[in-house]
Design a protein around this motif. Structure first.
Motif, PDB file in Angstrom:
ATOM      1  N   LEU A 168      -2.079   7.324   0.399  1.00 13.76           N
ATOM      2  CA  LEU A 168      -3.276   6.848   1.071  1.00 13.76           C
ATOM      3  C   LEU A 168      -2.953   5.646   2.179  1.00 13.76           C
ATOM      4  O   LEU A 168      -3.994   5.404   2.913  1.00 13.76           O
ATOM      5  CB  LEU A 168      -4.078   6.139   0.085  1.00 13.76           C
ATOM      6  CG  LEU A 168      -4.771   6.951  -1.080  1.00 13.76           C
ATOM      7  CD1 LEU A 168      -5.488   6.386  -1.928  1.00 13.76           C
ATOM      8  CD2 LEU A 168      -5.677   8.220  -0.439  1.00 13.76           C
ATOM      9  N   HIS A 169      -1.612   5.631   2.448  1.00 12.89           N
ATOM     10  CA  HIS A 169      -1.394   4.570   3.576  1.00 12.89           C
ATOM     11  C   HIS A 169      -0.278   4.646   4.319  1.00 12.89           C
ATOM     12  O   HIS A 169       0.074   4.282   5.305  1.00 12.89           O
ATOM     13  CB  HIS A 169      -1.404   3.110   3.132  1.00 12.89           C
ATOM     14  CG  HIS A 169      -1.961   2.111   4.085  1.00 12.89           C
ATOM     15  ND1 HIS A 169      -1.006   1.678   4.899  1.00 12.89           N
ATOM     16  CD2 HIS A 169      -3.049   1.333   3.950  1.00 12.89           C
ATOM     17  CE1 HIS A 169      -1.766   0.774   5.725  1.00 12.89           C
ATOM     18  NE2 HIS A 169      -2.959   0.486   5.050  1.00 12.89           N
ATOM     19  N   SER A 187      -6.810   9.041   8.921  1.00  9.57           N
ATOM     20  CA  SER A 187      -7.800   8.372   8.323  1.00  9.57           C
ATOM     21  C   SER A 187      -7.615   8.143   6.853  1.00  9.57           C
ATOM     22  O   SER A 187      -7.028   8.761   6.191  1.00  9.57           O
ATOM     23  CB  SER A 187      -9.295   9.286   8.524  1.00  9.57           C
ATOM     24  OG  SER A 187     -10.450   8.625   7.600  1.00  9.57           O
ATOM     25  N   PHE A 188      -8.174   7.125   6.515  1.00  5.86           N
ATOM     26  CA  PHE A 188      -7.982   6.659   5.104  1.00  5.86           C
ATOM     27  C   PHE A 188      -8.882   7.708   4.073  1.00  5.86           C
ATOM     28  O   PHE A 188      -9.836   7.341   3.638  1.00  5.86           O
ATOM     29  CB  PHE A 188      -8.469   5.318   4.703  1.00  5.86           C
ATOM     30  CG  PHE A 188      -7.439   4.242   5.323  1.00  5.86           C
ATOM     31  CD1 PHE A 188      -6.062   4.382   5.086  1.00  5.86           C
ATOM     32  CD2 PHE A 188      -8.051   3.243   6.293  1.00  5.86           C
ATOM     33  CE1 PHE A 188      -5.289   3.133   5.927  1.00  5.86           C
ATOM     34  CE2 PHE A 188      -7.389   2.509   7.078  1.00  5.86           C
ATOM     35  CZ  PHE A 188      -5.833   2.471   6.759  1.00  5.86           C
ATOM     36  N   ASN A 189      -8.139   8.558   3.659  1.00  9.62           N
ATOM     37  CA  ASN A 189      -8.883   9.702   2.907  1.00  9.62           C
ATOM     38  C   ASN A 189      -7.516  10.664   2.332  1.00  9.62           C
ATOM     39  O   ASN A 189      -6.623  10.739   2.876  1.00  9.62           O
ATOM     40  CB  ASN A 189      -9.990  10.452   3.326  1.00  9.62           C
ATOM     41  CG  ASN A 189      -9.605  11.181   4.210  1.00  9.62           C
ATOM     42  OD1 ASN A 189      -8.893  12.389   4.144  1.00  9.62           O
ATOM     43  ND2 ASN A 189      -9.976  11.210   5.740  1.00  9.62           N
ATOM     44  N   GLN A 241      -5.614  12.719   4.801  1.00  6.31           N
ATOM     45  CA  GLN A 241      -5.047  11.733   5.719  1.00  6.31           C
ATOM     46  C   GLN A 241      -5.507  12.112   7.381  1.00  6.31           C
ATOM     47  O   GLN A 241      -4.957  11.493   8.223  1.00  6.31           O
ATOM     48  CB  GLN A 241      -3.539  12.001   5.882  1.00  6.31           C
ATOM     49  CG  GLN A 241      -2.993  11.637   4.348  1.00  6.31           C
ATOM     50  CD  GLN A 241      -1.621  11.617   4.449  1.00  6.31           C
ATOM     51  OE1 GLN A 241      -0.799  11.729   5.307  1.00  6.31           O
ATOM     52  NE2 GLN A 241      -0.685  11.274   3.295  1.00  6.31           N
ATOM     53  N   SER A 273     -10.980   5.871  -1.302  1.00  8.04           N
ATOM     54  CA  SER A 273      -9.621   5.640  -0.936  1.00  8.04           C
ATOM     55  C   SER A 273      -9.357   4.241  -0.495  1.00  8.04           C
ATOM     56  O   SER A 273      -8.461   3.524  -0.738  1.00  8.04           O
ATOM     57  CB  SER A 273      -9.231   6.777   0.290  1.00  8.04           C
ATOM     58  OG  SER A 273      -8.965   7.932  -0.329  1.00  8.04           O
ATOM     59  N   THR A 274     -10.308   3.951   0.607  1.00 14.24           N
ATOM     60  CA  THR A 274     -10.371   2.506   0.857  1.00 14.24           C
ATOM     61  C   THR A 274     -10.553   1.333  -0.197  1.00 14.24           C
ATOM     62  O   THR A 274      -9.942   0.500  -0.074  1.00 14.24           O
ATOM     63  CB  THR A 274     -11.597   2.243   2.051  1.00 14.24           C
ATOM     64  OG1 THR A 274     -12.921   2.575   1.673  1.00 14.24           O
ATOM     65  CG2 THR A 274     -11.104   3.076   3.128  1.00 14.24           C
ATOM     66  N   ILE A 313      -7.324   0.587  -1.828  1.00 15.19           N
ATOM     67  CA  ILE A 313      -6.593  -0.137  -0.849  1.00 15.19           C
ATOM     68  C   ILE A 313      -7.169  -1.568  -0.929  1.00 15.19           C
ATOM     69  O   ILE A 313      -6.215  -2.515  -1.087  1.00 15.19           O
ATOM     70  CB  ILE A 313      -6.528   0.269   0.593  1.00 15.19           C
ATOM     71  CG1 ILE A 313      -5.690   1.780   0.583  1.00 15.19           C
ATOM     72  CG2 ILE A 313      -5.992  -0.720   1.559  1.00 15.19           C
ATOM     73  CD1 ILE A 313      -5.965   2.437   1.803  1.00 15.19           C
ATOM     74  N   THR A 357     -10.395   3.046  12.980  1.00 18.17           N
ATOM     75  CA  THR A 357      -9.660   4.428  12.933  1.00 18.17           C
ATOM     76  C   THR A 357     -10.406   5.279  13.665  1.00 18.17           C
ATOM     77  O   THR A 357     -11.414   4.903  14.263  1.00 18.17           O
ATOM     78  CB  THR A 357      -9.758   4.821  11.166  1.00 18.17           C
ATOM     79  OG1 THR A 357     -11.087   5.203  10.989  1.00 18.17           O
ATOM     80  CG2 THR A 357      -9.390   3.569  10.390  1.00 18.17           C
ATOM     81  N   HIS A 408       0.839  -1.278   0.093  1.00 18.19           N
ATOM     82  CA  HIS A 408       0.003   0.001   0.010  1.00 18.19           C
ATOM     83  C   HIS A 408       0.858   1.111  -0.057  1.00 18.19           C
ATOM     84  O   HIS A 408       0.481   2.376   0.619  1.00 18.19           O
ATOM     85  CB  HIS A 408      -1.093  -0.028   1.143  1.00 18.19           C
ATOM     86  CG  HIS A 408      -1.756  -1.202   1.252  1.00 18.19           C
ATOM     87  ND1 HIS A 408      -2.408  -1.747   0.258  1.00 18.19           N
ATOM     88  CD2 HIS A 408      -2.124  -2.085   2.461  1.00 18.19           C
ATOM     89  CE1 HIS A 408      -3.379  -2.725   0.558  1.00 18.19           C
ATOM     90  NE2 HIS A 408      -3.059  -2.723   1.758  1.00 18.19           N
TER      91      HIS A 408
END
Length: 403
Positions: free
Chosen positions: A219-220, A252-254, A257, A334-335, A338, A289, A215
């Motif tokens: 985004l990660h 956060s996953f966006n 961040q 975003s998720t 991933i 999260t 990842h």
């Protein structure tokens, strides 16, 4: 001798050594239909299975159906306010009495119109009055034990099973700040059909090793693998944890961040500077999260396939924000990126496990959660096998005598 004998199960001890000494499970544990059949008896018939959220059956008459390891299940809220879980297989000719979800007064088998209450009791059986010794009480839907843990519904096929919650004390305490009983979220959509073993999915969900590799990118990168830690699960625990520190608070996953939804009110500073991953095998995996919880309910359909219900939970009131939908869309874009990376890898891992060149690999310290998963698995595999071994041996002896 059976295909999987005492020597095979004793060989699994190398998978529960310390992570720096241990090795992975044999490839056939992920690919062989015979081993999957063994798991159905050693794991899925003997463990608590997550089937959904209590909010899905909030009103009397609400019900939903699911299927885990070839067992069709229906969960309903009866008029007395209690939850009931049972087989959805009609006790007449095995037709399913319910599909999907909804609200109903009872379950009517569409084939011959046998009728069952929300508790599973047979209340109507047309034209059975001439059938000898027919007692409706003897033909109710098989009932399962039900337990609700943090808003998640679990069922156990053994009505006398020991409760689940006492064996989840460590996990419960670690995620108490999320107040999952009151967290909100939409019902998941249709479950995808995934072409890999359920354990491949479980391992990926809690693998700290791949995070900074597979990842890699904006985004990660704020959840680096080197900040993973693995609390030791107590003996006999029904779940285990991974904590992963983040480079900043409320990650956060966006694309920003940072949390864009309300942060769960009960989180302390330490919890807001990490992500928490919790697994309750064999069916529930959580990614927590600061502003959203992703839950995955794994439902194997074969040795190399599963379905998975994926849902999200947010803090109470978060969904009332007029901008909730666009914010959620930003997070999910975003998720999904991933998840696509994960699923591509999972599919290729399953292909690799079927190769003659697949071997029992070695672990990095960043894979300590896999060792804890192995402990959970191997203990149950061996217990079931050696429980059955005397009967298997006796059957073989009798067979040889007949020959």
């Amino acid at each position: 001798m059976p295909k999987y004998d005492a020597e095979f199960f004793k060989s699994l001890d190398s998978s529960i050594l310390d992570v720096l000494d241990g090795e992975t499970l044999p490839p056939e544990c992920y690919t062989d239909p015979d081993f999957y059949e063994f798991e159905k008896e050693s794991l899925f018939s003997k463990e608590w299975l997550c089937v959904g959220r209590e909010s899905w059956v909030g009103e009397a008459g609400d019900y939903f159906t699911t299927q885990i390891a070839d067992e069709p299940i229906v969960v309903a809220r009866a008029r007395d306010g209690n939850l009931y879980a049972m087989s959805s297989v009609c006790q007449h000719r095995a037709m399913l009495v319910a599909e999907g979800h909804g609200n109903t007064r009872g379950f009517v088998c569409p084939y011959h119109h046998w009728t069952y209450s929300l508790k599973g009791d047979l209340v109507g059986a047309p034209a059975m009055n001439k059938t000898c010794n027919f007692d409706k009480k003897e033909h109710s839907l098989p009932k399962f034990k039900v337990e609700v843990w943090l808003g998640f519904i679990f069922v156990h096929f053994d009505i006398n099973a020991e409760p689940l919650a006492p064996r989840l004390e460590q996990v419960t305490n670690a995620i108490a700040g999320y107040d999952l009983e009151n967290a909100e979220g939409p019902r998941p959509g249709d479950a995808p059909h995934l072409q890999w073993n359920w354990k491949v999915m479980f391992e990926n969900n809690n693998d700290g090793y791949h995070a900074s590799r597979l990842h890699q990118g904006p985004l990660h990168d704020f959840v680096p693998s080197e900040q993973a830690s693995f609390p030791k699960a107590p003996k006999g625990a029904a779940g285990y944890l991974r904590f992963n520190g983040t480079t900043h608070a409320d990650a956060s996953f966006n694309p920003t961040q940072k949390a864009v939804l309300p942060v769960f009110a009960g989180l302390n500073e330490e919890q807001r500077n990490r992500m928490t991953f919790a697994n309750i095998p064999p069916t529930l995996s959580l990614v927590l999260t600061a502003d959203m919880v992703i839950y995955m309910i794994l439902r194997p359909t074969g040795a190399g396939s599963l379905e998975m219900d994926t849902g999200v939970l947010v803090a109470p009131g978060a969904m009332e924000d007029a901008a909730f939908e666009p914010k959620m869309e930003m997070i999910m874009n975003s998720t999904h990126h991933i998840i696509a990376q994960d699923w591509h890898v999972d599919e290729l891992v399953q292909i690799g496990l079927r190769s003659r060149f697949a071997k029992r690999g070695r672990y990095s310290w960043q894979e300590s959660a896999q060792q804890q998963f192995n402990e959970w698995l191997v203990d149950r595999y061996k217990s079931h096998f050696f429980e059955q071994a005397p009967r298997i041996f006796e059957s073989e002896v009798n067979s040889e005598m007949v020959d």
